[in-house]
Design an enzyme around this catalytic site. Structure first.
Site, PDB file in Angstrom:
ATOM      1  N   LYS A 177       0.867  -1.189   0.000  1.00  0.00           N
ATOM      2  CA  LYS A 177       0.000   0.000   0.000  1.00  0.00           C
ATOM      3  C   LYS A 177       0.897   1.229   0.000  1.00  0.00           C
ATOM      4  O   LYS A 177       1.491   1.585   1.012  1.00  0.00           O
ATOM      5  CB  LYS A 177      -0.888  -0.004   1.243  1.00  0.00           C
ATOM      6  CG  LYS A 177      -2.275   0.619   1.034  1.00  0.00           C
ATOM      7  CD  LYS A 177      -2.278   2.091   0.703  1.00  0.00           C
ATOM      8  CE  LYS A 177      -1.984   2.933   1.929  1.00  0.00           C
ATOM      9  NZ  LYS A 177      -2.073   4.400   1.613  1.00  0.00           N
ATOM     10  N   GLU A 252       9.801   1.273  10.911  1.00  0.00           N
ATOM     11  CA  GLU A 252      10.832   2.308  10.765  1.00  0.00           C
ATOM     12  C   GLU A 252      10.102   3.633  10.905  1.00  0.00           C
ATOM     13  O   GLU A 252       9.347   4.034  10.022  1.00  0.00           O
ATOM     14  CB  GLU A 252      11.526   2.170   9.414  1.00  0.00           C
ATOM     15  CG  GLU A 252      12.888   2.835   9.372  1.00  0.00           C
ATOM     16  CD  GLU A 252      12.816   4.258   8.855  1.00  0.00           C
ATOM     17  OE1 GLU A 252      12.670   5.168   9.699  1.00  0.00           O
ATOM     18  OE2 GLU A 252      12.912   4.451   7.643  1.00  0.00           O
ATOM     19  N   CYS A 286      13.250  10.873   7.475  1.00  0.00           N
ATOM     20  CA  CYS A 286      13.109  10.440   8.870  1.00  0.00           C
ATOM     21  C   CYS A 286      14.424  10.528   9.626  1.00  0.00           C
ATOM     22  O   CYS A 286      14.440  10.760  10.838  1.00  0.00           O
ATOM     23  CB  CYS A 286      12.557   9.022   8.913  1.00  0.00           C
ATOM     24  SG  CYS A 286      13.508   7.837   7.942  1.00  0.00           S
ATOM     25  N   GLU A 385       9.807  15.958  15.543  1.00  0.00           N
ATOM     26  CA  GLU A 385      10.161  15.908  14.129  1.00  0.00           C
ATOM     27  C   GLU A 385       9.314  16.922  13.350  1.00  0.00           C
ATOM     28  O   GLU A 385       8.085  16.867  13.386  1.00  0.00           O
ATOM     29  CB  GLU A 385       9.914  14.491  13.609  1.00  0.00           C
ATOM     30  CG  GLU A 385      10.384  14.236  12.205  1.00  0.00           C
ATOM     31  CD  GLU A 385      10.237  12.774  11.822  1.00  0.00           C
ATOM     32  OE1 GLU A 385      11.147  12.244  11.168  1.00  0.00           O
ATOM     33  OE2 GLU A 385       9.213  12.161  12.176  1.00  0.00           O
TER      34      GLU A 385
END
Length: 496
Positions: A177, A252, A286, A385
């Site tokens: 997906k 992750e 990331c 983040e």
């Protein structure tokens, strides 16, 4: 450009006919309409993957046989590399040279795992030495089953390759997906796999909303393994959902990675790597080293050079020559990053460079590369983040202080250190609580090396042989090899 779902080796429209639009972030124009899968479509995809695994023999092929398909996919990607890279730019917004590099890496990923698939044939089992000589034992590795892979929008094709290639190499089948925002190159991957002759059901690709199609994959009881790259909150929900069926999970997740620069570092080299560590891919990375710690004796000089060079970065459409910073991926992402900068300003931070929409860009989700100073350690800008071209920079005095500041985070994906003193660099690298550490650089990523984080940055490792292990189970097979009877219940004399 493909628009339908790819299920069981066929291009099909969603059962309920749903669609979603794809927008070019550089122009804000809709460039494509693609299928929006629902639970019904996911069920078809999972059933196809289940049949390909359980009945059609994909896991029974030798590693060398699977490797031929993987290499054919790699060759197919390379044959259309420029075309696929252009799609990535239209879909994601990144500069073309970055997209071209990503597509080449994706092809290389399939080649790498083709090699590991062949190695599985060379080491099919491991003999185990037992203390009881009446028994022999061995450990064998087997494919885990049907893998559900959910990938993010920042590296669309490459993240697909990171999951699909090792899964197929191991003998698993896959339902993939892609992110709703950036599905075009994943659909092209399906086309390449189809042209390579990959058997029906081995790879299925369903597009659509994560809350619908992604959730259906997560909840499906016939999925054995979930592999996810994305945000921490979503990863937490996936982990909780997977617990219901004890699905295997690899995650992750996010990061807020530090970059420690000591006073003996070359300032120009440090500035180059700081910029690469946060402005590559518009900072939508990331592992971006978004918290920069610079020893106080060189802090002012380095900051001045960083501001000078950051101000020179060419911003624009990723298809234009010389552009090094494209638009953010979506309106929502642009709004979130702008809001994070404003929140930092209100918390007391100084916007030393950038922080606004560049002049002359009335359309597109563009943002100047941004440097924040005087950022409070307890502010969201320092702790959370941002996922945009925004770097926080502050001075430190001692190595101990730098390590403490670097590790003071709930994340632990990556970290970097820069120093001419190799012993100190290795010492600091060892002290970082992070799964990926760079010395005198930031962000180089190699398919051969493990990728993943500590703490809230995830579970498990991708890439290298560790990525293959994500899709393998270990089975013990023990044989009673003695001619003598066991004799626990039926005594030898009774048998006579």
């Amino acid at each position: 450009m493909r628009s339908e779902l790819y299920i069981d080796g066929q291009w099909v429209k969603p059962v309920k006919g749903g669609t979603c639009t794809v927008t070019n972030p550089a122009t804000e124009e809709v460039i494509q309409t693609i299928g929006a899968a629902t639970r019904e479509d996911v069920d078809l995809a999972v059933n196809a993957a289940r049949r390909a695994f359980d009945k059609d023999g994909w896991p029974k092929l030798t590693g060398a046989q699977r490797a031929r398909y993987l290499r054919a996919i790699a060759d197919g990607i390379r044959a259309r590399q420029a075309e696929i890279a252009r799609l990535e730019v239209l879909d994601n917004g990144k500069p073309f040279p970055e997209a071209d590099w990503d597509v080449a890496d994706a092809a290389g990923c399939f080649d790498f795992y083709a090699g590991l698939a062949e190695q599985l044939d060379n080491n099919p089992e491991e003999a185990i030495t037992l203390p009881d000589q009446r028994f022999t034992s061995k450990a064998v590795r087997e494919p885990l089953g049907v893998a559900g892979a959910i990938i993010p929008w920042n590296y669309p094709l490459l993240m697909a390759a990171w999951k699909v290639a090792p899964a197929l190499a191991a003998g698993c089948t896959v339902v993939l997906k892609p992110a709703e925002l950036t599905s075009l190159t994943a659909l092209e991957l399906a086309a390449v796999a189809d042209e390579a002759g990959l058997p029906a059901g081995v790879l299925n690709i369903v597009t659509g909303a994560g809350s619908v199609a992604g959730q259906a994959i997560i909840d499906h009881k016939q999925v054995d393994k979930l592999a996810f790259t994305g945000s921490g909150p979503v990863g937490s929900k996936i982990m909780a959902a997977a617990a219901r069926d004890i699905k295997r999970v690899s995650l992750e997740l996010g990061g807020k990675s530090p970059f420690v620069v000591f006073e003996d570092a070359d300032i120009d080299k440090a500035v180059e790597w700081i910029m690469f560590g946060i402005f590559w891919n518009q900072g939508q990375v990331c592992s971006a080293t978004s918290r920069v710690l610079v020893q106080d004796s060189i802090y002012e000089r380095l900051l001045a050079r960083l501001i000078e060079e950051t101000s020179k970065i060419k911003i624009g459409n990723g298809l234009d020559e010389g552009v090094l910073l494209g638009p953010l991926v979506s309106k929502r992402q642009h709004e979130q990053v702008v809001a994070a900068i404003e929140s930092a300003r209100q918390a007391g931070a100084t916007v030393a460079c950038g922080g606004a929409r560049p002049e002359g860009f009335d359309k597109g989700y563009y943002l100047q590369p941004t440097i924040l100073t005087d950022v409070p350690l307890d502010s969201a800008a320092w702790e959370e983040e941002i996922f945009g071209p925004v770097v926080c920079i502050r001075p430190f005095k001692t190595e101990e202080e730098a390590i403490a500041l670097a590790n003071d985070s709930r994340f632990g994906l990556a970290a970097a250190v820069m120093s001419k003193d190799d012993i100190r660099a290795e010492r600091v690298a060892a002290a970082f609580r992070a799964g990926i550490v760079w010395i005198n650089c930031s962000q180089p990523t190699f398919t051969e090396a493990p990728w993943g984080g500590y703490k809230e940055s995830g579970i498990g490792r991708e890439l290298g042989r560790w990525g293959l292990d994500n899709y393998l189970e270990t089975k013990q097979i023990t044989r009673f090899a003695s001619e003598e009877p066991w004799g626990w219940y039926i005594k030898p004399e009774a048998a006579e």
